[in-house]
Write an enzyme that holds these catalytic residues in place. Structure first.
Site, mmCIF file in Angstrom:
data_model
loop_
_atom_site.group_PDB
_atom_site.id
_atom_site.type_symbol
_atom_site.label_atom_id
_atom_site.label_comp_id
_atom_site.label_asym_id
_atom_site.label_seq_id
_atom_site.Cartn_x
_atom_site.Cartn_y
_atom_site.Cartn_z
ATOM 1 C CG ASP A 1 -2.951 3.668 -3.616
ATOM 2 O OD1 ASP A 1 -3.945 3.066 -4.067
ATOM 3 O OD2 ASP A 1 -2.975 4.338 -2.568
ATOM 4 C CD GLU A 2 -5.244 -1.473 -1.033
ATOM 5 O OE1 GLU A 2 -5.561 -2.204 -0.079
ATOM 6 O OE2 GLU A 2 -5.928 -0.499 -1.397
ATOM 7 C CG ASP B 1 -2.067 0.967 1.113
ATOM 8 O OD1 ASP B 1 -2.078 1.747 0.142
ATOM 9 O OD2 ASP B 1 -2.967 0.940 1.976
#
Length: 468
Positions: free
Chosen positions: A105-106, A11
């Site tokens: 983003d993860e 993350d």
């Protein structure tokens, strides 16, 4: 559950805000808030410096400004975020063929499938190497969680924030989870959390003590059984490499409610063009056109029309969206409009049922992201006729004032690359700096200065500062 912590969850830390801080040296270590800047704007993300003031995602931007009056409020630059995300995802795919992205983003990674980790020490080494590689390639930090299941890996990465790594050894799950809030578990939102709190259940340990039967009685069988298993740390879901896109859509919230029916039709056509641009960029076509209308009283209406075959023709999407709009009452005012395409396919079918004989070219004006700036190609007939009447009378329409949104990239003929700090009263203030440079100087120009132009974002890493 695996016997080794070989599922990794990455993350990125405050991703949008961190990208802005990395690309704007004067904002490093400062409060940064990214989101819509209009009266109805919403926070997309906030830097850790801004979070100390109580700012968080999904908060109205007006409230965020009150809580953090000295924070830098910037528009999102999704093209840059996607470029940085592509770099990060490529690093993940070097670790394993099984990478499951959840957002820009993860992502989850199956380290065992990539042959890079089979036990705790090798998994930790892979996680530390990944964090170092991300820092070298992007200049950004990410938090890594390692565990024997996806749920626990995500919990671990959250606990590791910011810029940390946490490995949960198999067999220690219940001890780690017991004191945590029930909101830590996936699927426990505000409503469920409040329902459990009223029953005296506030921690994961309380869930285990309550037992499966009591949880089923409280929240239903499907949710209760799953909740009890998660409280025990049990999760057998595999990492899934590919997730098929289900829809493509765009929407705009307007600073002032729209009442003019002609303007509303124009905005729907502009949104249809932007939607098709995204559809084509993803390599898809679609069969079902969806129109979303949020009215003045916050009531939201959704209308859809299914075509006989998949299309990526902008004229067809515009026409379908216009037909759907005819069935919606907008007399009280409209605060949000959206156009989407579902039923995606990776091919197109020759459009024999389009009402137009020739498709109009896809307009470029929709990319501006500003309301009310659609070009003549997408204007209704009445609006075009009005403009033609002005020209015939010998009174050419004055050029619209250029708009400079805070945070957007610019380049000056003399001073080089920079970004907009703010604008108003016919002036725009620019700070001239770029990734890797020292904090730059600020200069002010007229909004119509011919030597100042919009620019594409510069890469965060790999391009040193230029000397003017």
């Amino acid at each position: 559950m695996r016997a080794a912590p070989t599922i990794l969850h990455l993350d990125m830390d405050a991703f949008y805000a961190s990208v802005e801080q990395a690309s704007k040296p004067s904002l490093r270590g400062k409060a940064v808030i990214v989101g819509g800047l209009g009266p109805r704007g919403v926070v997309a993300t906030a830097s850790y410096e801004a979070r100390r003031f109580g700012v968080h995602s999904a908060m109205p931007m007006a409230q965020a400004r009150r809580l953090c009056p000295n924070g830098a409020c910037l528009i999102p630059r999704f093209s840059l975020y996607r470029e940085v995300s592509d770099i990060v995802m490529a690093l993940l795919r070097e670790l394993s063929p099984l990478v499951e992205p959840l957002s820009l983003d993860e992502a989850f990674v199956d380290l065992e499938a990539g042959g890079v980790a089979f036990d705790g020490p090798s998994a930790r080494a892979a996680g530390e190497r990944l964090r170092a590689d991300i820092r070298a390639a992007t200049g950004l930090s990410g938090s890594v969680g390692l565990a024997g299941s996806k749920m626990l890996a995500k919990v671990a990465s959250e606990e590791a924030k910011p810029a940390g790594l946490l490995l949960i050894e198999p067999g220690t799950e219940r001890e780690l989870l017991a004191p945590m809030s029930v909101r830590t578990l996936p699927g426990v939102g505000p409503a469920t959390g409040e329902h459990l709190r009223r029953a005296g259940i506030t921690t994961v340990g309380d869930l285990v003590e309550a037992g499966e039967d009591e949880l089923v009685r409280m929240v239903g069988r499907a949710h209760g059984v799953g909740l009890y298993r998660m409280a025990l740390g049990l999760d057998d879901r595999p990492v899934v490499a590919e997730r098929d896109a289900k829809s493509v859509s765009v929407e705009d919230t307007f600073d002032v409610d729209l009442h003019d029916r002609v303007r509303i039709r124009t905005e729907v056509q502009r949104l249809a063009d932007r939607c098709v641009q995204r559809l084509r960029a993803s390599g898809h076509s679609g069969r079902t056109i969806v129109l979303k209308v949020r009215r003045y009283d916050f009531s939201t209406l959704t209308r859809s029309e299914t075509l006989r075959g998949p299309t990526d023709d902008p004229a067809v999407v515009r026409e379908a969206a216009a037909r759907l709009l005819e069935g919606v009452d907008t007399t009280g005012g409209v605060r949000l409009l959206g156009v989407g395409v579902t039923g995606l396919a990776d091919y197109t079918q020759e459009d024999l049922f389009a009402q137009s004989l020739a498709a109009e070219p896809l307009g470029e004006s929709g990319e501006s992201g500003e309301t009310g700036e659609a070009g003549a190609a997408t204007e209704p007939d009445g609006a075009v006729g009005a403009l033609e009447g002005v020209e015939a009378a010998g009174e050419p329409e004055p050029a619209p004032e250029r708009r400079w949104a805070a945070g957007s990239d610019v380049r000056h003929v003399v001073y080089g690359p920079g970004w907009v700090q703010g604008s108003g009263v016919g002036r725009v203030t620019v700070r001239f700096e770029q990734p890797g440079s020292e904090p730059g100087r600020v200069r002010t120009f007229r909004v119509d200065d011919s030597e100042l132009e919009p620019s594409d974002p510069l890469p965060l890493v790999g391009e040193g500062p230029t000397v003017e």
